[in-house]
Enzyme design. Structure first.
Site, PDB file in Angstrom:
ATOM      1  N   ASP A 159       7.098  -7.274   8.398  1.00 20.63           N
ATOM      2  CA  ASP A 159       6.210  -5.893   8.257  1.00 20.63           C
ATOM      3  C   ASP A 159       5.694  -5.790   8.026  1.00 20.63           C
ATOM      4  O   ASP A 159       4.097  -7.192   7.585  1.00 20.63           O
ATOM      5  CB  ASP A 159       6.699  -5.409   6.455  1.00 20.63           C
ATOM      6  N   GLU A 207      13.052   1.604   1.755  1.00 19.50           N
ATOM      7  CA  GLU A 207      12.230   0.118   1.686  1.00 19.50           C
ATOM      8  C   GLU A 207      10.580   1.081   2.333  1.00 19.50           C
ATOM      9  O   GLU A 207      10.608   1.417   2.885  1.00 19.50           O
ATOM     10  CB  GLU A 207      12.411  -0.977   2.637  1.00 19.50           C
TER      11      GLU A 207
END
Ligand code: FRU
Length: 481
Positions: A22, A203
């Protein structure tokens, strides 16, 4: 390894070595875009997470910097965000200069087997424009209330209530918290148990304040894994309203910022004013650990600018590559009014394909078409096009090269066409091992990786029915190094 170089992108961020996932802590300060990221500095598979760091002046040319945050006694450093604390609400500022404050998840791998409360939220600050960071000695700032998936804080300043708002992923919904000082947080509300896709855990949320025709619109991004429209992980969004306490939406359908298999955990930069800039992790949890590179693994998407677009009575979130990319671009050819029924003579005119490159295609929406990128010697091919009957765009990578590292990789992926315009405008951006498709001004978007054993050398246009393509423009990009 030869393949590692062949697949390394030239106009996208990739790490010099080892594993990334990420994008984290993106913040714009003094003319510099900061990109932190989930990083395993000792291996090319996921492991103890650090925050790696890169900087850029134009969102295209990235310079890797020393690691910003290391794991500590509270755990690994999972995803999160960063803000400029303009009013020094945190008190971390020095000599009248606003501090940067990073807000992230501590993931305690030692307690995760026997306890449920192993993810907590913590903060760190920087007084030197993001170069070095000091963790707050009062961490964690939010303790775990008994939710195993409790992570990825994204913080923004909410002007109307004069408070910081944190959006946190909490299993099957997001939870909003507010704070006057980034240290003391109060739970406001939750959103999403009854909204959107729930095929996997929620998420990396992001609450974004946007404008459409002078009116405030709030957009909530939520990544989910698994449960994506084309398998594995992807990012959905909600259009709605936020009053400083709760998020509400009238949206009934599930929508995705990018329907392709390879855009995950994307969020926006903070401190960019009205310009909303997004970047995603250009991979998929289905196979991210198995991609066919060894010394480095995974890259980011091209940075994209978000805008809202109306179709019928509905507002949609659309995205396009940032304008900064055009600085790197040279138009090589523009072919007009090409009639295709079988294989057209587009091949000869474009010549040998270069990477990175781009194609802008303008055509009418009343016929199918396929653009086929291929290598004559190996027969490997990547097919991209429009299916009129299904009214979708597709990327078919089933014979694109190395595909056998995961069963989910070999597929024809699709994105619904949302636009009802009679004309299709398709923009394709190729790098060494990726293609990003932006159709209809960014209303339908799809990102996909591919790994040919030899570069594709040729391109041709195909159509099962007769189609007249108004224009194909071909661009190359100079390397952003
Ligand atoms: C999303 C994610 C986050 C987490 C991070 C760990 O890809 O699972 O929820 O913070 O990756 O690396």
């Amino acid at each position: 390894v030869a393949a590692d170089n062949a697949y390394r992108p030239k106009i996208h961020f990739s790490p010099a070595a080892h594993w990334i996932n990420d994008p984290n802590g993106m913040v714009y300060v003094n003319g510099v875009y900061h990109l932190f990221f989930q990083y395993h500095p000792y291996s090319s598979v996921w492991g103890p997470m650090h925050w790696g760091h890169a900087t850029s002046k134009d969102l295209i040319r990235w310079q890797e910097e020393p690691i910003a945050l290391y794991p500590d006694s509270l755990g690994y450093i999972f995803s999160g965000s960063a803000v400029v604390d303009v009013n020094n609400s945190s008190g971390f500022g020095k000599n009248g200069k606003a501090p940067l404050v990073a807000v992230f998840t501590h993931h305690n791998s030692r307690t995760e087997k026997e306890r449920i409360d192993f993810q907590t939220q913590s903060i760190a600050y920087s007084n030197d424009n993001g170069k070095t960071w000091t963790k707050y000695d009062g961490n964690p700032v939010i303790k775990n209330p008994g939710i195993a998936d409790f992570r990825d804080p994204k913080v923004m300043w909410h002007t109307a209530t004069q408070k910081w708002i944190m959006t946190l992923a909490t299993k099957d919904c997001v939870t909003f918290y507010s704070s006057p000082d980034l240290k003391n947080w109060t739970k406001e509300s939750t959103f999403g148990k009854e909204n959107g896709a729930h095929g996997g855990v929620w998420e990396c949320p992001d609450l974004i304040e946007m404008e459409f025709e002078g009116k405030k619109v709030w957009v909530l991004l939520v990544s989910i894994n698994p449960g994506a429209p084309n398998g594995g992980s992807a990012t959905q969004y909600f259009i709605g309203d936020f009053d400083g306490h709760t998020f509400t939406t009238k949206q009934k359908d599930t929508r995705w910022i990018d329907y392709g298999p390879d855009n995950y955990a994307g969020v926006t930069w903070s401190n960019t004013g009205k310009r909303k800039l997004f970047i995603g992790w250009m991979s998929n949890w289905n196979y991210a650990n198995q991609l066919p590179t060894q010394s480095w693994r995974n890259a980011m998407t091209i940075a994209r600018e978000l805008h809202l677009a109306k179709e019928g009575n509905e507002l949609y979130l659309a995205s396009l590559p940032v304008g900064e990319l055009t600085k790197y671009e040279t138009q090589q050819a523009s072919l007009k009014n090409i009639t295709i029924d079988e294989r057209a003579a587009v091949i000869a005119k474009i010549g040998i394909l270069h990477f990175p490159s781009g194609f802008n295609l303008t055509t009418t929406a009343d016929a199918d078409f396929t653009i086929r990128f291929y290598n004559k010697a190996t027969g490997e091919e990547l097919k991209i096009g429009y299916d009129k009957k299904a009214n979708n765009y597709f990327i078919d990578r089933s014979r694109s090269g190395i595909v056998n590292f995961h069963s989910g990789f070999t597929a024809k992926h699709t994105v619904p066409r949302i636009s009802t315009s009679k004309e299709i405008k398709l923009r394709l951006l190729f790098d060494a091992s990726s293609v990003e498709l932006f159709a209809d001004n960014g209303l339908s978007v799809m990102t996909a990786l591919f790994f040919p054993t030899e570069k594709y050398t040729h391109v041709e246009l195909l159509s099962a029915t007769k189609a007249i393509v108004k224009e194909v423009a071909y661009f190359t990009y100079k390397q952003a190094k």
